[in-house]
Scaffold this motif. Structure first.
Motif, PDB file in Angstrom:
ATOM      1  N   MET A  31       0.825  -1.208   0.000  1.00  0.00           N
ATOM      2  CA  MET A  31       0.000   0.000   0.000  1.00  0.00           C
ATOM      3  C   MET A  31       0.861   1.260   0.000  1.00  0.00           C
ATOM      4  O   MET A  31       0.538   2.247  -0.680  1.00  0.00           O
ATOM      5  N   GLU A  32       1.924   1.246   0.732  1.00  0.00           N
ATOM      6  CA  GLU A  32       2.815   2.407   0.752  1.00  0.00           C
ATOM      7  C   GLU A  32       3.426   2.648  -0.623  1.00  0.00           C
ATOM      8  O   GLU A  32       3.527   3.797  -1.074  1.00  0.00           O
ATOM      9  N   ARG A  33       3.827   1.578  -1.304  1.00  0.00           N
ATOM     10  CA  ARG A  33       4.378   1.753  -2.653  1.00  0.00           C
ATOM     11  C   ARG A  33       3.304   2.234  -3.626  1.00  0.00           C
ATOM     12  O   ARG A  33       3.571   3.072  -4.494  1.00  0.00           O
ATOM     13  N   GLN A  34       2.099   1.692  -3.499  1.00  0.00           N
ATOM     14  CA  GLN A  34       1.015   2.122  -4.379  1.00  0.00           C
ATOM     15  C   GLN A  34       0.722   3.603  -4.200  1.00  0.00           C
ATOM     16  O   GLN A  34       0.567   4.350  -5.187  1.00  0.00           O
ATOM     17  N   ARG A  35       0.667   4.057  -2.963  1.00  0.00           N
ATOM     18  CA  ARG A  35       0.353   5.466  -2.712  1.00  0.00           C
ATOM     19  C   ARG A  35       1.519   6.375  -3.044  1.00  0.00           C
ATOM     20  O   ARG A  35       1.322   7.521  -3.444  1.00  0.00           O
ATOM     21  N   ASN A  36       2.718   5.861  -2.908  1.00  0.00           N
ATOM     22  CA  ASN A  36       3.863   6.642  -3.343  1.00  0.00           C
ATOM     23  C   ASN A  36       3.844   6.836  -4.861  1.00  0.00           C
ATOM     24  O   ASN A  36       4.222   7.897  -5.367  1.00  0.00           O
ATOM     25  N   ASN A  37       3.378   5.819  -5.587  1.00  0.00           N
ATOM     26  CA  ASN A  37       3.232   5.967  -7.039  1.00  0.00           C
ATOM     27  C   ASN A  37       2.160   6.996  -7.376  1.00  0.00           C
ATOM     28  O   ASN A  37       2.310   7.750  -8.352  1.00  0.00           O
ATOM     29  N   GLN A  38       1.085   7.044  -6.590  1.00  0.00           N
ATOM     30  CA  GLN A  38       0.071   8.076  -6.800  1.00  0.00           C
ATOM     31  C   GLN A  38       0.676   9.463  -6.630  1.00  0.00           C
ATOM     32  O   GLN A  38       0.394  10.374  -7.420  1.00  0.00           O
ATOM     33  N   ILE A  39       1.492   9.632  -5.613  1.00  0.00           N
ATOM     34  CA  ILE A  39       2.152  10.921  -5.394  1.00  0.00           C
ATOM     35  C   ILE A  39       3.072  11.250  -6.564  1.00  0.00           C
ATOM     36  O   ILE A  39       3.145  12.390  -7.032  1.00  0.00           O
ATOM     37  N   LYS A  40       3.776  10.232  -7.064  1.00  0.00           N
ATOM     38  CA  LYS A  40       4.695  10.437  -8.182  1.00  0.00           C
ATOM     39  C   LYS A  40       3.946  10.884  -9.429  1.00  0.00           C
ATOM     40  O   LYS A  40       4.374  11.816 -10.145  1.00  0.00           O
ATOM     41  N   PHE A  41       2.802  10.260  -9.731  1.00  0.00           N
ATOM     42  CA  PHE A  41       2.019  10.647 -10.906  1.00  0.00           C
ATOM     43  C   PHE A  41       1.404  12.029 -10.712  1.00  0.00           C
ATOM     44  O   PHE A  41       1.295  12.790 -11.691  1.00  0.00           O
TER      45      PHE A  41
END
Length: 869
Positions: free
Chosen positions: A561-571
Motif C-alpha cells: 500500500m505504501e508503494r502504491q500510494r507513493n506511485n500516486q504521489i509520483k504521478f
C-alpha cells in the motif's frame, strides 16, 4: 623465584577455600546447570546458564556484611579482609601474574607455565582495562558492562553464575568464563529402546576454566565493588581477528533484528538480509552474528508468536483503530478461531469515495500459512492505475463468507459500487445479489473467452475464422443488443455450434458479460475483465509467502500500500510539473484539458482531439429549436501510436480494457446550443468519462474553446487527493511509530554526513571521534535503563504483546480451498492436448520442419545412406 611460586599456590588455595565456603552458604543453582563439585573443587556441567538463589533464604545465610570486607564510608575505600589484597595505605593494587616461565604471546594473551607444568593464559589488555580489586561501580549494570568490555578486549566470553539476594536485593553476583564447567560426559545409547533423548552432534567447548569475577553490593547504596577476580584461563583466548565469531559478538543488535523484520515485508529472507548487511557494512566481520544467527532470529519470531498470531493481529488492529483516524476493521470467529477479517484505512475510504464507481475483486491464495483466502477490492484511480479500497481474509470461499465480507465492505464505505466485476464464482454471484441488489454484476470476459479452446474443436479454432468472428461480436463496444443476438445466431449456424452446451450457457448469461448489455451503466467501460484484480494479486504474491504468519502478511500488505500510494504521489507530481506539448490547432482546447485532467487522461483526450481533425468530418446537420443533430463521418486513418508520443519513449497506454471505437461509419451527435449539452451515439463519454473524437469535431465547428465543466468528471481531475493524505503511514499503531520515524530520519542524516565527508579523510576522522564521544555519553545516560530483551523487542516490532494473559482470538484452522492446491489437479485429455498444442515446437535446422530435430531428421538420414552407398 621459589617465593613467587609459593605465593601463587597460597593465594590459589585461599581463593578456592573462600569459594567453597561461599557456595556452601549460597546453595547455588547454575543456569547453565554448572554446580560445584565439593570433592573435586570444580564446576560441573548439566544444562542451564545462570545460577539462582531463592529469595526466601534465611538472613543468617548472608555473607556476613559482604564477607569480612569493611567499607570506610568516610574515606570511600575498603579495608582489607581475608579475600582481598590491599596495601597498608588503602590504595588499590592490581593483580600481578607470578610465574617462573613465560612461554609465548598469543594474540591478546600471554601463555605461562605453572608450577605443576600446566599451561595457563593471561589476557593482555590496555592499562585502563586491567581489573583492580576494590574498584567501585555505580551499580551492578555498570559493573557488568565493564566486565563485558574487558572480556571482549581479552578474547573470551562470559556467562552469569551465582547470584545472592537478600529481601529481593542482589548482594553479590558472579560471572565466570564461558568455558568453565565440565563437559557433558553422559553416555547415550541410541540403540536402546529406553532412550528418550536426541543425540546432538556438537563440539564441546567446556574446559573447566576457573576464571571468574565477583561483585558485591555496598550496604545502603546501589554501588557495587570488585570483590574477587581470577584472570588465569586454562585455554587459549580468542584472537582479536576472530573475536567477531565469539558468542558475545554473535548477539544480534536491535537494529539488526529490525532490519530482518523489515526486509521480510519485501519477501527477503534472513539469509539474503545477512548478505545485504555484509555488503552494506563492508564485510562479514563487521556484522553482528553469523548467517545461522540471523536465520535463528526468524525462527525465534515465529516461535514467539506461536499460537497467538491471530490474537496479536486483532490487538494490533484495535490499537490502530484507537490511534489512527477513520480506520475500520471487522472480524468474525467460529469457536474462538478467526474465521474472517476485513480492514480499510482513511486513505482507502477517500479513494473509494472518488473512484469507487467500478470495483473488481478476485480471491488469491497461498499468502499465509493458514491457507486463508486473500480478497482485495480494486478500482481505477485518476491516473488509470490500480487502487486498493480494502481487503479481506476468509477461511472458506462459500456464500456465507462472501456475504459477511461484502456486508463489512458496505458497513465501512456506506454505499455500494455501481458495477462489480468478478469471475464466474457462484458463491460471489449469490453474495452480490443479496448484499448489492442494485449493483450491476459483470463477469470477467477474459475468463470466459480463455475457455473457448477447450469448448470447441481444434479444427474450428485453428483452421477457420471462428476465433476472429467470435471476438468481433463479443468485444465490439458499439454493437446493440439486437444486432448482437442476430450475429450470435448466425455465428452458431455458420460453424455448426447450435448444440454446443457451453455456447448455450454463455448465451443465457449474455447480460452478465457482453458489452452491449452494459451501455446504460455509467463508466462501464472502465473494466471488462478482472485483469486489474489479477495485477493486484500478482503484486501481493510477489512479496508474500505461503509460510507467512498473519502478522507477516499484514506487514506485506502495508508495504504494498505504501508503494502504491507513493506511485500516486509520483504521478501527481508529474502531472503538476511536466508541461505537455500542444499538437493540434485547437490550442485552447488542449491547454484547457491539460490544466484540468491528470497527465495520463490528458494524453488520451489529446489523442481524441487529434483524431477529430484527421479522421472526422461533419456529413450533415439537422437544426432544431435549441438543438442540432449532426452526423459525423468517421474514416479509419493510419495514425500510428508514435504520433501520440509526448516525450521520448513515452506512449499512451491504450490496452484492451480501453478499446475505443475507431471503426468507420456515421455517428450521431446531438448538440444543445443554449446549455452546451452534447451526446454522441458511440457513448464513449458514458463508458469512459471523456469526450470522443466525434464530439470534439462538432465543438470545433461551433467554436467551443473549452470542455464544458459538467463533462469534466471529478474522478479524472488532477490533485483531488491531497498529498498529505497519501503520505500517511498507517502501519504505526501507537507512539512507538513516531520513534521509528525519527530513527529513520536519523539514519538518513547520518548517511548524508558520511556522503559529505567521504572525500575528506581528516574531517571524516574528526567526525568519527565526535561520534565516539557522543556514543559514550549515550551509553552513560542509558546505563540506568532496563535492557530490552529479545521478546520485548519482538513485541515492539509487531506493536502488541505476543503473549497476553488471555487469548480471545485463536489462530484460524488449516483449510484447503479450491484454488490453494499445489497444481496436482487431474487434467482431462482434451486439456492436456490443448496445452501441448499451444506450446511452441522447435524447428529442424536441416529441413525447417517442426516436430523433430537434426538428429532425427529423415532428410539428413537419407543423405547419409546415399553417400554411404
Amino acid at each position: 623465584m621459589r617465593l613467587h611460586v609459593i605465593l601463587i599456590e597460597y593465594f590459589t588455595y585461599i581463593d578456592i577455600s573462600i569459594m567453597i565456603t561461599v557456595m556452601d552458604d549460597l546453595d547455588m543453582h547454575d543456569i547453565e546447570n554448572n554446580h560445584l563439585d565439593e570433592e573435586n573443587h570444580q564446576f560441573g556441567y548439566t544444562d542451564s546458564e545462570f545460577l539462582h538463589n531463592e529469595e526466601n533464604q534465611s538472613e543468617t545465610q548472608d555473607m556476613n556484611d559482604i564477607g569480612n570486607d569493611h567499607y570506610d564510608e568516610e574515606n570511600h575505600q575498603f579495608r582489607s579482609g581475608d579475600s582481598e589484597i590491599l596495601d597498608n595505605d588503602g590504595n588499590q593494587l592490581e593483580i600481578q601474574v607470578q610465574s617462573d616461565n613465560v612461554a609465548a604471546e598469543y594474540g591478546s594473551c600471554k601463555e605461562f607455565i605453572g608450577a605443576d607444568g600446566s599451561l595457563f593464559w593471561i589476557p593482555v589488555v590496555e592499562p585502563g582495562w586491567i581489573p583492580t580489586l576494590g574498584s567501585i561501580f555505580k551499580d551492578i549494570k555498570d559493573a557488568i558492562k565493564w566486565y563485558k568490555g574487558y572480556a571482549l578486549r581479552s578474547g573470551f566470553d562470559i556467562r552469569k553464575s551465582t547470584e545472592r539476594k537478600k529481601s529481593g536485593i542482589t548482594t553479590s553476583k558472579y560471572f565466570i568464563c564461558n568455558r568453565g564447567g565440565l563437559p557433558n560426559t553422559s553416555i547415550l545409547d541410541t540403540i536402546s529402546d529406553d532412550h528418550n533423548k536426541q543425540l546432538r552432534n556438537s563440539n564441546c567447548k567446556r574446559t573447566n576454566c576457573k576464571a571468574f569475577v565477583a561483585f558485591k553490593a555496598i550496604p545502603h547504596s546501589s554501588e557495587v565493588y570488585l570483590w574477587r577476580f581470577e584472570q588465569q584461563h586454562n585455554h587459549k583466548l580468542i584472537n582479536q581477528d576472530c573475536m567477531h565469531l565469539s558468542r558475545a559478538k554473535r548477539q544480534l543488535s536491535v537494529v539488526d533484528q529490525a532490519f530482518i523484520h523489515k526486509l521480510s515485508s519485501a519477501k527477503v529472507g534472513a539469509t539474503t538480509a545477512y548478505r545485504l548487511m555484509c555488503v552494506i557494512k563492508g564485510g562479514c566481520e563487521f556484522v553482528d552474528g553469523l548467517e545461522i544467527d540471523w536465520k535463528n532470529f526468524t525462527r525465534d519470531i515465529n516461535c514467539h508468536i506461536g499460537g497467538t498470531d491471530a490474537n496479536l493481529l486483532i490487538t494490533k488492529l484495535q490499537n490502530r483503530k484507537e490511534n489512527v483516524t477513520n480506520f475500520t476493521y471487522e472480524y468474525r470467529c467460529d469457536k474462538k478461531q478467526l474465521n474472517a477479517l476485513f480492514w480499510a484505512d482513511d486513505t482507502s475510504k477517500q479513494n473509494y469515495e472518488l473512484f469507487g464507481d467500478v470495483v473488481s475483486f478476485d480471491a488469491t491464495y497461498r499468502t499465509n500459512r493458514y491457507c486463508m483466502v486473500f480478497v482485495p477490492f480494486t478500482g481505477i484511480d485518476n491516473h488509470k492505475r490500480c487502487v486498493t479500497f480494502g481487503a479481506g481474509l476468509l477461511c472458506r470461499e462459500d456464500t456465507n463468507s462472501y456475504i459477511w465480507l461484502l456486508r463489512s465492505f458496505l458497513k465501512c464505505f456506506g454505499k455500494a459500487p455501481i458495477m462489480v466485476v468478478t469471475d464466474q464464482d457462484p458463491a460471489m454471484k449469490k453474495a452480490i445479489e443479496i448484499v448489492f441488489p442494485y449493483t450491476k454484476h459483470r463477469f470477467c470476459m477474459w475468463h470466459i473467452t480463455s475457455k473457448l479452446p477447450l469448448k470447441v474443436s481444434w479444427e474450428t479454432m485453428n483452421e477457420s475464422d471462428f476465433k476472429a468472428d467470435f471476438n468481433s461480436i463479443v468485444w465490439d463496444s458499439k454493437i446493440v443488443v439486437n444486432d448482437f443476438e442476430m450475429r450470435w445466431d448466425a455465428l452458431m449456424v455458420k460453424y455448426k455450434l447450435q448444440d454446443n452446451k457451453w455456447m448455450k450457457d454463455m448465451f443465457d448469461l449474455r447480460s452478465s458479460w457482453i458489452p452491449a448489455y452494459f451501455k446504460d451503466v455509467p463508466m462501464s467501460g472502465l473494466m471488462r475483465t478482472t485483469s486489474r484484480s489479477e495485477s493486484e494479486n500478482s503484486a501481493f504474491n510477489r512479496v508474500s509467502h505461503h509460510g507467512y504468519t498473519l502478522n507477516n502478511f499484514m506487514n506485506v500488505f502495508e508495504s504494498v500500500m505504501e508503494r502504491q500510494r507513493n506511485n500516486q504521489i509520483k504521478f501527481d507530481f508529474d502531472t503538476s510539473t511536466i508541461i505537455p506539448i500542444i499538437k493540434t490547432p485547437l490550442e485552447d482546447m488542449e491547454k484547457h484539458a491539460s490544466m484540468v485532467y491528470t497527465r495520463t487522461i490528458f494524453l488520451m483526450v489529446q489523442r481524441e482531439i487529434l483524431h477529430s481533425l484527421v479522421s472526422c468530418s461533419q456529413k450533415s446537420v439537422t437544426s432544431g429549436v435549441v438543438s442540432d443533430i449532426c452526423i459525423v463521418k468517421h474514416k479509419r486513418t493510419n495514425i500510428s501510436k508514435k504520433k501520440v508520443v509526448v516525450e521520448k519513449k513515452e506512449k499512451v497506454d491504450i490496452d484492451s480494457e480501453w478499446n475505443f471505437n475507431t471503426s468507420e461509419g456515421d455517428f450521431e451527435v446531438e448538440f444543445n446550443r443554449e446549455d452546451l449539452t452534447v451526446k454522441c451515439s458511440c457513448m464513449l463519454f458514458e463508458r469512459f468519462g471523456i469526450f470522443c473524437r466525434h464530439i470534439f469535431c462538432i465543438l470545433k465547428i461551433y467554436d467551443i474553446q473549452e470542455i464544458p465543466s459538467r463533462y469534466i468528471l471529478k474522478r479524472w481531475r488532477r490533485d483531488i487527493i491531497p498529498t498529505t493524505v497519501l503520505k500517511r503511514t498507517f502501519r504505526y499503531s501507537d507512539s512507538s511509530g513516531n520513534v521509528e520515524k525519527v530513527a529513520y530520519k536519523a539514519f538518513s542524516m547520518l548517511d548524508q554526513c558520511l556522503s559529505s565527508l567521504s572525500n575528506d579523510d581528516k574531517k571524516l576522522e574528526e567526525f568519527m571521534q565526535k561520534l565516539e564521544v557522543f556514543m559514550t555519553d549515550i551509553g552513560e545516560q542509558g546505563s540506568d535503563k532496563v535492557l530490552v530483551t529479545k521478546e520485548d523487542h519482538i513485541d515492539k516490532l509487531y506493536g502488541a504483546t505476543t503473549n497476553p494473559e488471555v487469548v480471545d482470538v485463536e489462530n484460524p484452522p488449516m483449510v484447503k480451498n479450491k484454488g490453494s492446491g499445489t497444481g496436482k489437479r487431474l487434467k482431462s485429455a482434451l486439456e492436456k492436448a490443448t496445452i501441448q498444442g499451444n506450446k511452441q515446437s522447435r524447428s529442424c535446422k536441416t529441413c525447417g520442419v517442426k516436430g523433430h530435430n537434426s538428429r532425427k531428421c529423415l532428410t539428413l538420414l537419407n543423405k547419409s545412406k546415399v553417400q554411404s552407398a
